[in-house]
Design a protein around this motif. Structure first.
Motif, short mmCIF file in Angstrom:
data_model
loop_
_atom_site.label_atom_id
_atom_site.label_comp_id
_atom_site.label_asym_id
_atom_site.label_seq_id
_atom_site.Cartn_x
_atom_site.Cartn_y
_atom_site.Cartn_z
N LEU A 59 0.67 -1.13 0.14
CA LEU A 59 0.26 0.12 0.15
C LEU A 59 0.80 1.59 0.00
O LEU A 59 0.54 2.56 -0.68
CB LEU A 59 -1.24 -0.13 1.27
CG LEU A 59 -2.23 -0.87 1.30
CD1 LEU A 59 -2.68 -1.12 2.29
CD2 LEU A 59 -3.05 -0.10 -0.24
N ALA A 60 1.68 1.21 0.77
CA ALA A 60 2.83 2.09 0.76
C ALA A 60 3.61 1.99 -0.40
O ALA A 60 3.79 3.51 -0.55
CB ALA A 60 3.61 2.57 2.32
N GLU A 61 4.32 1.34 -1.08
CA GLU A 61 4.98 1.52 -2.13
C GLU A 61 5.16 1.61 -3.66
O GLU A 61 5.21 1.42 -4.62
CB GLU A 61 5.87 0.52 -1.76
CG GLU A 61 6.96 1.25 -0.24
CD GLU A 61 7.54 -0.51 -0.02
OE1 GLU A 61 7.87 -1.06 -1.07
OE2 GLU A 61 8.50 -0.13 0.91
N SER A 62 3.57 1.03 -3.34
CA SER A 62 3.12 0.80 -5.15
C SER A 62 2.31 1.48 -5.98
O SER A 62 2.08 1.64 -7.45
CB SER A 62 1.70 -0.48 -5.19
OG SER A 62 0.19 -0.01 -4.58
N GLY A 63 1.80 2.73 -5.27
CA GLY A 63 1.10 4.44 -5.95
C GLY A 63 -0.38 3.68 -5.96
O GLY A 63 -1.07 4.52 -6.77
N VAL A 64 -0.91 2.47 -5.21
CA VAL A 64 -1.92 2.86 -5.04
C VAL A 64 -2.96 3.62 -4.77
O VAL A 64 -4.24 4.54 -4.48
CB VAL A 64 -2.44 1.22 -4.76
CG1 VAL A 64 -2.26 1.26 -3.80
CG2 VAL A 64 -4.11 0.62 -4.66
N MET A 65 -2.68 4.29 -3.18
CA MET A 65 -3.25 5.47 -3.24
C MET A 65 -2.81 6.63 -4.45
O MET A 65 -3.88 6.98 -4.33
CB MET A 65 -2.02 6.55 -1.91
CG MET A 65 -2.27 5.31 -0.53
SD MET A 65 -3.63 5.17 -0.18
CE MET A 65 -3.01 4.37 1.58
N LYS A 66 -1.80 7.05 -5.21
CA LYS A 66 -2.43 7.63 -6.25
C LYS A 66 -3.01 7.67 -7.24
O LYS A 66 -4.43 8.32 -7.67
CB LYS A 66 -1.02 8.40 -6.96
CG LYS A 66 -0.16 8.66 -5.77
CD LYS A 66 1.30 8.38 -7.15
CE LYS A 66 2.24 9.44 -6.02
NZ LYS A 66 3.88 9.37 -6.76
N GLU A 67 -3.83 6.25 -6.79
CA GLU A 67 -4.95 5.66 -7.84
C GLU A 67 -5.87 6.35 -7.44
O GLU A 67 -6.74 6.20 -8.08
CB GLU A 67 -4.94 3.76 -8.32
CG GLU A 67 -5.52 4.05 -9.64
CD GLU A 67 -4.95 3.15 -10.51
OE1 GLU A 67 -6.05 3.54 -11.39
OE2 GLU A 67 -3.96 3.57 -11.12
N LEU A 68 -5.88 5.63 -5.94
CA LEU A 68 -7.07 6.19 -5.79
C LEU A 68 -7.52 7.71 -4.87
O LEU A 68 -8.61 7.80 -5.48
CB LEU A 68 -7.61 5.63 -4.12
CG LEU A 68 -7.23 3.84 -3.87
CD1 LEU A 68 -7.05 3.83 -2.22
CD2 LEU A 68 -9.04 3.63 -3.88
N VAL A 69 -6.43 8.43 -4.95
CA VAL A 69 -6.93 9.67 -5.34
C VAL A 69 -7.02 10.37 -7.01
O VAL A 69 -8.17 11.02 -7.14
CB VAL A 69 -5.44 10.22 -5.09
CG1 VAL A 69 -5.68 11.90 -5.26
CG2 VAL A 69 -5.09 10.59 -3.43
N ALA A 70 -7.01 9.84 -8.09
CA ALA A 70 -7.77 10.20 -9.02
C ALA A 70 -8.35 9.52 -9.36
O ALA A 70 -9.50 9.93 -10.16
CB ALA A 70 -6.14 9.58 -9.86
N SER A 71 -8.83 8.19 -9.25
CA SER A 71 -10.45 7.57 -9.53
C SER A 71 -10.88 7.75 -8.06
O SER A 71 -11.27 6.69 -7.47
CB SER A 71 -9.84 6.47 -9.38
OG SER A 71 -11.26 5.82 -10.31
N PRO A 72 -12.41 8.26 -8.62
CA PRO A 72 -13.22 8.49 -7.12
C PRO A 72 -14.55 7.23 -7.66
O PRO A 72 -14.56 7.10 -7.22
CB PRO A 72 -14.37 9.67 -7.97
CG PRO A 72 -14.09 10.07 -9.44
CD PRO A 72 -12.16 9.76 -9.58
N ALA A 73 -13.85 6.23 -8.04
CA ALA A 73 -14.80 5.21 -8.62
C ALA A 73 -13.94 3.82 -8.26
O ALA A 73 -13.13 3.84 -7.49
CB ALA A 73 -15.65 4.71 -9.86
#
Length: 165
Positions: free
Chosen positions: A73-87
Protein backbone atom coordinates in the motif's frame (compact mmCIF):
# COMPACT_ATOMS: atom_id res chain seq x y z
CA UNK A 1 -30.97 15.30 47.06
CA UNK A 2 -34.36 14.58 45.49
CA UNK A 3 -34.76 12.00 42.77
CA UNK A 4 -34.34 13.80 39.43
CA UNK A 5 -36.06 11.79 36.70
CA UNK A 6 -34.78 14.03 33.91
CA UNK A 7 -31.16 13.65 35.07
CA UNK A 8 -31.48 9.85 35.32
CA UNK A 9 -33.19 9.64 31.91
CA UNK A 10 -30.52 11.85 30.34
CA UNK A 11 -27.67 9.78 31.84
CA UNK A 12 -29.29 6.58 30.59
CA UNK A 13 -29.76 8.00 27.10
CA UNK A 14 -26.15 9.22 26.96
CA UNK A 15 -24.93 5.80 28.14
CA UNK A 16 -26.92 4.01 25.41
CA UNK A 17 -25.71 6.37 22.68
CA UNK A 18 -22.10 6.14 23.93
CA UNK A 19 -21.87 2.35 23.63
CA UNK A 20 -20.74 2.48 20.03
CA UNK A 21 -17.05 3.36 19.73
CA UNK A 22 -16.00 4.58 16.27
CA UNK A 23 -12.55 2.93 16.39
CA UNK A 24 -14.06 -0.41 17.33
CA UNK A 25 -16.67 -0.05 14.58
CA UNK A 26 -14.02 0.64 11.93
CA UNK A 27 -12.02 -2.39 13.08
CA UNK A 28 -15.09 -4.63 12.98
CA UNK A 29 -16.12 -3.34 9.55
CA UNK A 30 -12.61 -3.94 8.21
CA UNK A 31 -12.40 -7.48 9.56
CA UNK A 32 -15.85 -8.27 8.21
CA UNK A 33 -15.01 -6.84 4.78
CA UNK A 34 -11.99 -9.16 4.63
CA UNK A 35 -14.18 -12.12 5.57
CA UNK A 36 -16.93 -11.20 3.10
CA UNK A 37 -14.37 -10.89 0.28
CA UNK A 38 -12.64 -14.13 1.25
CA UNK A 39 -9.31 -12.46 1.96
CA UNK A 40 -7.33 -11.66 5.06
CA UNK A 41 -6.68 -8.06 4.05
CA UNK A 42 -8.96 -5.05 4.11
CA UNK A 43 -8.99 -1.44 5.12
CA UNK A 44 -10.25 2.08 4.71
CA UNK A 45 -8.55 4.97 2.92
CA UNK A 46 -9.57 8.63 3.11
CA UNK A 47 -9.02 10.93 0.12
CA UNK A 48 -9.17 14.67 0.76
CA UNK A 49 -11.88 16.76 -0.87
CA UNK A 50 -9.46 18.28 -3.40
CA UNK A 51 -8.34 14.78 -4.42
CA UNK A 52 -4.67 15.52 -3.75
CA UNK A 53 -3.85 13.17 -0.88
CA UNK A 54 -4.89 9.75 0.36
CA UNK A 55 -4.18 8.33 3.78
CA UNK A 56 -4.91 5.00 5.31
CA UNK A 57 -7.52 5.11 8.08
CA UNK A 58 -7.35 1.47 9.12
CA UNK A 59 -5.63 -1.66 7.80
CA UNK A 60 -6.38 -5.26 8.72
CA UNK A 61 -3.98 -8.02 7.69
CA UNK A 62 -3.37 -11.52 9.01
CA UNK A 63 -0.63 -11.85 11.66
CA UNK A 64 2.76 -11.25 10.08
CA UNK A 65 1.17 -9.75 6.95
CA UNK A 66 2.28 -12.67 4.71
CA UNK A 67 1.41 -10.85 1.46
CA UNK A 68 3.12 -7.66 2.68
CA UNK A 69 0.00 -5.67 1.92
CA UNK A 70 0.91 -2.82 4.28
CA UNK A 71 4.21 -2.32 2.50
CA UNK A 72 2.55 -2.70 -0.91
CA UNK A 73 0.00 0.00 0.00
CA UNK A 74 2.79 2.40 0.90
CA UNK A 75 5.06 1.68 -2.06
CA UNK A 76 2.89 0.60 -5.00
CA UNK A 77 1.24 3.84 -6.02
CA UNK A 78 -2.23 2.48 -5.28
CA UNK A 79 -2.91 5.50 -3.05
CA UNK A 80 -2.30 7.77 -6.07
CA UNK A 81 -4.70 5.59 -8.03
CA UNK A 82 -7.38 6.14 -5.36
CA UNK A 83 -6.77 9.90 -5.46
CA UNK A 84 -7.17 9.91 -9.24
CA UNK A 85 -10.25 7.68 -9.39
CA UNK A 86 -13.43 8.45 -7.44
CA UNK A 87 -14.90 5.14 -8.65
CA UNK A 88 -14.06 1.46 -8.25
CA UNK A 89 -10.41 0.46 -8.55
CA UNK A 90 -9.60 -3.16 -9.38
CA UNK A 91 -6.02 -4.33 -9.82
CA UNK A 92 -5.19 -7.85 -10.97
CA UNK A 93 -3.16 -10.21 -8.86
CA UNK A 94 0.36 -10.84 -10.17
CA UNK A 95 2.49 -12.71 -7.66
CA UNK A 96 5.60 -12.46 -9.87
CA UNK A 97 5.78 -8.68 -9.32
CA UNK A 98 4.27 -8.63 -5.83
CA UNK A 99 0.76 -7.48 -6.78
CA UNK A 100 -1.61 -9.03 -4.23
CA UNK A 101 -4.84 -8.32 -6.14
CA UNK A 102 -6.82 -5.29 -4.99
CA UNK A 103 -10.40 -4.06 -5.07
CA UNK A 104 -11.49 -0.67 -3.75
CA UNK A 105 -14.98 0.81 -3.54
CA UNK A 106 -16.04 4.32 -2.64
CA UNK A 107 -17.99 4.37 0.60
CA UNK A 108 -21.09 6.53 0.09
CA UNK A 109 -21.11 9.03 2.93
CA UNK A 110 -22.24 12.63 3.27
CA UNK A 111 -18.83 13.94 4.34
CA UNK A 112 -16.34 16.35 2.84
CA UNK A 113 -13.65 13.74 2.27
CA UNK A 114 -14.00 10.64 0.16
CA UNK A 115 -13.61 7.28 1.87
CA UNK A 116 -12.78 4.00 0.15
CA UNK A 117 -13.14 0.47 1.44
CA UNK A 118 -10.57 -1.92 -0.01
CA UNK A 119 -9.87 -5.63 0.07
CA UNK A 120 -6.74 -7.34 -1.19
CA UNK A 121 -5.13 -10.73 -1.50
CA UNK A 122 -6.58 -12.47 -4.55
CA UNK A 123 -8.02 -11.84 -7.99
CA UNK A 124 -11.46 -10.24 -7.91
CA UNK A 125 -14.41 -10.68 -10.28
CA UNK A 126 -17.46 -8.61 -11.18
CA UNK A 127 -19.40 -10.59 -8.57
CA UNK A 128 -16.84 -9.61 -5.91
CA UNK A 129 -17.14 -6.01 -7.02
CA UNK A 130 -20.92 -6.11 -6.56
CA UNK A 131 -20.65 -7.76 -3.14
CA UNK A 132 -17.99 -5.35 -1.85
CA UNK A 133 -19.98 -2.41 -3.24
CA UNK A 134 -23.02 -3.45 -1.22
CA UNK A 135 -20.87 -3.92 1.87
CA UNK A 136 -19.28 -0.47 1.34
CA UNK A 137 -22.76 1.08 1.25
CA UNK A 138 -23.70 -0.63 4.51
CA UNK A 139 -20.37 0.42 6.05
CA UNK A 140 -21.01 4.04 5.05
CA UNK A 141 -24.40 4.01 6.71
CA UNK A 142 -22.93 2.47 9.87
CA UNK A 143 -20.12 5.05 10.02
CA UNK A 144 -22.54 7.92 9.49
CA UNK A 145 -24.86 6.53 12.16
CA UNK A 146 -21.93 6.26 14.59
CA UNK A 147 -20.99 9.86 13.86
CA UNK A 148 -24.60 10.90 14.41
CA UNK A 149 -24.69 9.15 17.77
CA UNK A 150 -21.43 10.83 18.82
CA UNK A 151 -22.89 14.21 17.87
CA UNK A 152 -26.09 13.41 19.78
CA UNK A 153 -24.08 12.54 22.90
CA UNK A 154 -22.24 15.88 22.73
CA UNK A 155 -25.56 17.72 22.36
CA UNK A 156 -27.19 15.78 25.21
CA UNK A 157 -24.25 16.52 27.50
CA UNK A 158 -24.72 20.19 26.67
CA UNK A 159 -28.43 20.00 27.47
CA UNK A 160 -27.63 18.23 30.73
CA UNK A 161 -24.95 20.81 31.65
CA UNK A 162 -27.17 23.82 31.16
CA UNK A 163 -30.40 22.33 32.51
CA UNK A 164 -31.70 24.33 35.47
CA UNK A 165 -31.44 22.55 38.79
Amino acid sequence: MPYDRADVAMRELIAVFSCLEAANLIDRLTRTAAAVAGTGNAGFVRVDVLRRHACSIHVHTPPGDPLRVRRWLAESGVMKELVASPATVRLARDVSVGEPGFLSMPVPMATRDSTHLWVAGRGFSDGDEHLVSRFATAAGRALEAAGGLEAAVRMLRGVRSFRPV
